[in-house]
Design a protein around this motif. Sequence first.
Motif, PDB file in Angstrom:
ATOM      1  N   ARG A  98      15.076   4.014 -19.473  1.00  0.00           N
ATOM      2  CA  ARG A  98      16.372   4.049 -18.801  1.00  0.00           C
ATOM      3  C   ARG A  98      17.488   3.688 -19.775  1.00  0.00           C
ATOM      4  N   SER A  99      18.726   3.835 -19.331  1.00  0.00           N
ATOM      5  CA  SER A  99      19.855   3.665 -20.244  1.00  0.00           C
ATOM      6  C   SER A  99      20.491   2.286 -20.126  1.00  0.00           C
ATOM      7  N   SER A 100      20.779   1.673 -21.271  1.00  0.00           N
ATOM      8  CA  SER A 100      21.490   0.391 -21.241  1.00  0.00           C
ATOM      9  C   SER A 100      22.977   0.636 -21.011  1.00  0.00           C
ATOM     10  N   PHE A 101      23.402   1.905 -21.089  1.00  0.00           N
ATOM     11  CA  PHE A 101      24.823   2.233 -20.898  1.00  0.00           C
ATOM     12  C   PHE A 101      25.194   2.328 -19.415  1.00  0.00           C
ATOM     13  N   ASP A 102      24.185   2.393 -18.539  1.00  0.00           N
ATOM     14  CA  ASP A 102      24.467   2.367 -17.090  1.00  0.00           C
ATOM     15  C   ASP A 102      25.167   1.065 -16.717  1.00  0.00           C
ATOM     16  N   ASP A 103      25.966   1.121 -15.671  1.00  0.00           N
ATOM     17  CA  ASP A 103      26.620  -0.092 -15.182  1.00  0.00           C
ATOM     18  C   ASP A 103      25.557  -1.053 -14.645  1.00  0.00           C
ATOM     19  N   PRO A 104      25.460  -2.250 -15.244  1.00  0.00           N
ATOM     20  CA  PRO A 104      24.413  -3.180 -14.798  1.00  0.00           C
ATOM     21  C   PRO A 104      24.550  -3.577 -13.321  1.00  0.00           C
ATOM     22  N   ASP A 105      25.777  -3.460 -12.778  1.00  0.00           N
ATOM     23  CA  ASP A 105      25.975  -3.902 -11.400  1.00  0.00           C
ATOM     24  C   ASP A 105      25.896  -2.764 -10.387  1.00  0.00           C
ATOM     25  N   ALA A 106      25.643  -1.541 -10.872  1.00  0.00           N
ATOM     26  CA  ALA A 106      25.547  -0.408  -9.943  1.00  0.00           C
ATOM     27  C   ALA A 106      24.290  -0.551  -9.100  1.00  0.00           C
ATOM     28  N   PRO A 107      24.305   0.015  -7.875  1.00  0.00           N
ATOM     29  CA  PRO A 107      23.090  -0.045  -7.060  1.00  0.00           C
ATOM     30  C   PRO A 107      21.941   0.625  -7.800  1.00  0.00           C
ATOM     31  N   GLN A 108      20.765   0.054  -7.732  1.00  0.00           N
ATOM     32  CA  GLN A 108      19.616   0.585  -8.462  1.00  0.00           C
ATOM     33  C   GLN A 108      18.940   1.666  -7.632  1.00  0.00           C
ATOM     34  N   VAL A 109      18.932   2.886  -8.159  1.00  0.00           N
ATOM     35  CA  VAL A 109      18.334   4.011  -7.446  1.00  0.00           C
ATOM     36  C   VAL A 109      17.205   4.596  -8.273  1.00  0.00           C
ATOM     37  N   ALA A 110      16.049   4.796  -7.674  1.00  0.00           N
ATOM     38  CA  ALA A 110      14.870   5.266  -8.394  1.00  0.00           C
ATOM     39  C   ALA A 110      15.013   6.728  -8.781  1.00  0.00           C
ATOM     40  N   PRO A 111      14.180   7.168  -9.761  1.00  0.00           N
ATOM     41  CA  PRO A 111      14.252   8.561 -10.183  1.00  0.00           C
ATOM     42  C   PRO A 111      14.112   9.548  -9.017  1.00  0.00           C
ATOM     43  N   ASP A 112      13.364   9.208  -8.000  1.00  0.00           N
ATOM     44  CA  ASP A 112      13.186  10.146  -6.889  1.00  0.00           C
ATOM     45  C   ASP A 112      14.217   9.929  -5.774  1.00  0.00           C
ATOM     46  N   GLY A 113      15.248   9.131  -6.045  1.00  0.00           N
ATOM     47  CA  GLY A 113      16.332   8.987  -5.088  1.00  0.00           C
ATOM     48  C   GLY A 113      16.185   7.796  -4.150  1.00  0.00           C
ATOM     49  N   THR A 114      15.008   7.189  -4.107  1.00  0.00           N
ATOM     50  CA  THR A 114      14.816   6.031  -3.235  1.00  0.00           C
ATOM     51  C   THR A 114      15.364   4.788  -3.933  1.00  0.00           C
ATOM     52  N   PRO A 115      15.695   3.748  -3.152  1.00  0.00           N
ATOM     53  CA  PRO A 115      16.189   2.530  -3.817  1.00  0.00           C
ATOM     54  C   PRO A 115      15.134   2.032  -4.806  1.00  0.00           C
ATOM     55  N   GLY A 116      15.552   1.634  -5.938  1.00  0.00           N
ATOM     56  CA  GLY A 116      14.609   1.208  -6.975  1.00  0.00           C
ATOM     57  C   GLY A 116      15.367   1.141  -8.275  1.00  0.00           C
ATOM     58  N   VAL A 117      14.878   1.805  -9.300  1.00  0.00           N
ATOM     59  CA  VAL A 117      15.597   1.784 -10.578  1.00  0.00           C
ATOM     60  C   VAL A 117      15.733   3.190 -11.148  1.00  0.00           C
ATOM     61  N   PRO A 118      16.867   3.487 -11.809  1.00  0.00           N
ATOM     62  CA  PRO A 118      17.071   4.822 -12.377  1.00  0.00           C
ATOM     63  C   PRO A 118      16.312   4.991 -13.693  1.00  0.00           C
ATOM     64  N   GLY A 119      16.012   6.217 -14.056  1.00  0.00           N
ATOM     65  CA  GLY A 119      15.333   6.477 -15.327  1.00  0.00           C
ATOM     66  C   GLY A 119      14.147   7.405 -15.151  1.00  0.00           C
ATOM     67  N   THR A 120      13.255   7.376 -16.138  1.00  0.00           N
ATOM     68  CA  THR A 120      12.022   8.169 -16.053  1.00  0.00           C
ATOM     69  C   THR A 120      10.824   7.223 -16.055  1.00  0.00           C
ATOM     70  N   LEU A 121       9.941   7.421 -15.088  1.00  0.00           N
ATOM     71  CA  LEU A 121       8.741   6.595 -15.036  1.00  0.00           C
ATOM     72  C   LEU A 121       7.612   7.312 -15.763  1.00  0.00           C
ATOM     73  N   VAL A 122       7.007   6.640 -16.755  1.00  0.00           N
ATOM     74  CA  VAL A 122       5.830   7.187 -17.433  1.00  0.00           C
ATOM     75  C   VAL A 122       4.627   6.540 -16.762  1.00  0.00           C
ATOM     76  N   CYS A 123       3.796   7.363 -16.128  1.00  0.00           N
ATOM     77  CA  CYS A 123       2.759   6.793 -15.265  1.00  0.00           C
ATOM     78  C   CYS A 123       1.488   7.647 -15.276  1.00  0.00           C
ATOM     79  N   ASP A 124       0.497   7.256 -14.495  1.00  0.00           N
ATOM     80  CA  ASP A 124      -0.741   8.018 -14.396  1.00  0.00           C
ATOM     81  C   ASP A 124      -0.472   9.398 -13.806  1.00  0.00           C
ATOM     82  N   GLU A 125      -1.283  10.368 -14.238  1.00  0.00           N
ATOM     83  CA  GLU A 125      -1.074  11.754 -13.788  1.00  0.00           C
ATOM     84  C   GLU A 125      -1.178  11.875 -12.268  1.00  0.00           C
ATOM     85  N   ASP A 126      -2.095  11.097 -11.655  1.00  0.00           N
ATOM     86  CA  ASP A 126      -2.280  11.265 -10.205  1.00  0.00           C
ATOM     87  C   ASP A 126      -1.128  10.670  -9.389  1.00  0.00           C
TER      88      ASP A 126
END
Length: 421
Positions: A229-257
């Motif tokens: 994820r980017s350190s240039f994002d506003d630290p106080d912005a609401p955290q939204v997950a890559p798939d749009g759900t509340p969470g954190v923005p960015g790319t998740l590197v995870c298991d294939e399944d």
Amino acid sequence: MARIVVKFGGTSVASVERIRQAARHVKREVDAGHEVIVVVSAMSGKTNELVGWVNEASPMHDAREYDAVVASGEQVTAGLMAIVLSEMGIQSRSFSGWQVPIRTDGAHGAARITEIDPTELNKRLEDGWVPVITGFQGISPNGRVTTLGRGGSDTSAVAVAAAVKADRCDIYTDVDGVYTTDPRIVPKAQRLTRISFEEMLEMASLGAKVLMIRSVEMAMAYKVPLLVRSSFDDPDAPQVAPDGTPGVPGTLVCDEDEIVEKQIVSGVTLAKAEAKITLRDVKDNPGVAAAIFGTLADQGIIVDMIVQNIADDGATTDITFTVPDSEYDKAVKTLQNAGDRIEYARLSGSKGGAKVSVVGVGMRSHAGVASSMFKALADKGINIQLITTSEIKTSVLIDEQYAELAVRALHTYYGLDKKDA
Ligand code: ADP
Ligand code: ASP
Ligand code: MG
């Protein structure tokens, strides 16, 4: 409550002001009740400057002193980060690699982490501290400072995350995730919401420098979910997950399944400065390839693509392979000086090749990706010099002057371009 290791790369700690911005991301996680360990790189450009000084002092320097010098950049940013966090009211102190300790082997300049003792870190976390650790470095069995190779802070962060059994390792950088290709080359590149460890490993190995290869290997082995994820994002912005759900923005590197929609091609990568060497009419005996590549390996030369072709007479073979441009002269000299061990008629070669690759787990179950790639390049008049494939990637070597054109053409061909660009 989660336990998170957060890593900030060079651009994210490039000045005291940037360190302050990075620290606000840390504070947000602390305020949310999480336990946080910070791993930092040196300020951007600093490591290059230090390497330059070492080479200026002596091109034939002692590798242990190289490490003593180039590890110093991270010590500066770790101290500054601890100061800034303390000023924000967060209990924090810096740790150099040896103070943790992060133990490595003795391969100076390219050391591998062998063990991290989590005792002190665990204790600090339980007491509500935020430890700030220097990335990129450790301590050898002889008690000397070692460095892990360029880009090594990613690996430090993942190794620390594995050692303290963190729930997640967040890699803060200057892009807001992993893209379908380097966004600096293709502005139409799209951010991936998720990518599998295996695809990320291929992409990192094939030239996407957003994560160090070793860090992905380690994350895969220890099942540490990585979030880029980017350190240039506003630290106080609401955290939204890559798939749009509340969470954190960015790319998740995870298991294939954990990836529902599998792409045939997820990404296109580019590695420049690849040199090609061909040995013609090599005596085709058992052990000949072992002799050639053993001789090169003894000199520490890393060979990448290899193609062998049997001649009609069945007695000789042509072998072509690639090495980094920077190793070309050394590789040619090594082969010319190998004497009787390697018998061949002629050696030819050239620098200035580029390796372009397409990567995707969907290739496992889809025929024809390689042929469509060749067609897409042919349509642009780009000549292919070498080809290698694995289960989830196809790579070609082409002339460096067509590198960007090839990347853009493939990116469009596989439907990866951003829709509104
Ligand atoms: P840091 O200093 O934070 O470790 P790096 O410069 O090592 O950052 O890595 C981030 C850079 O990686 C980006 O600026 C981008 O140009 C490059 N990059 C190459 N390929 C990709 C990709 N597929 N997705 C995202 N970034 C990429
Ligand atoms: N500072 C080191 C480098 O420039 C390590 C890193 O940034 O990951 O290679
Ligand atoms: Mg990096």
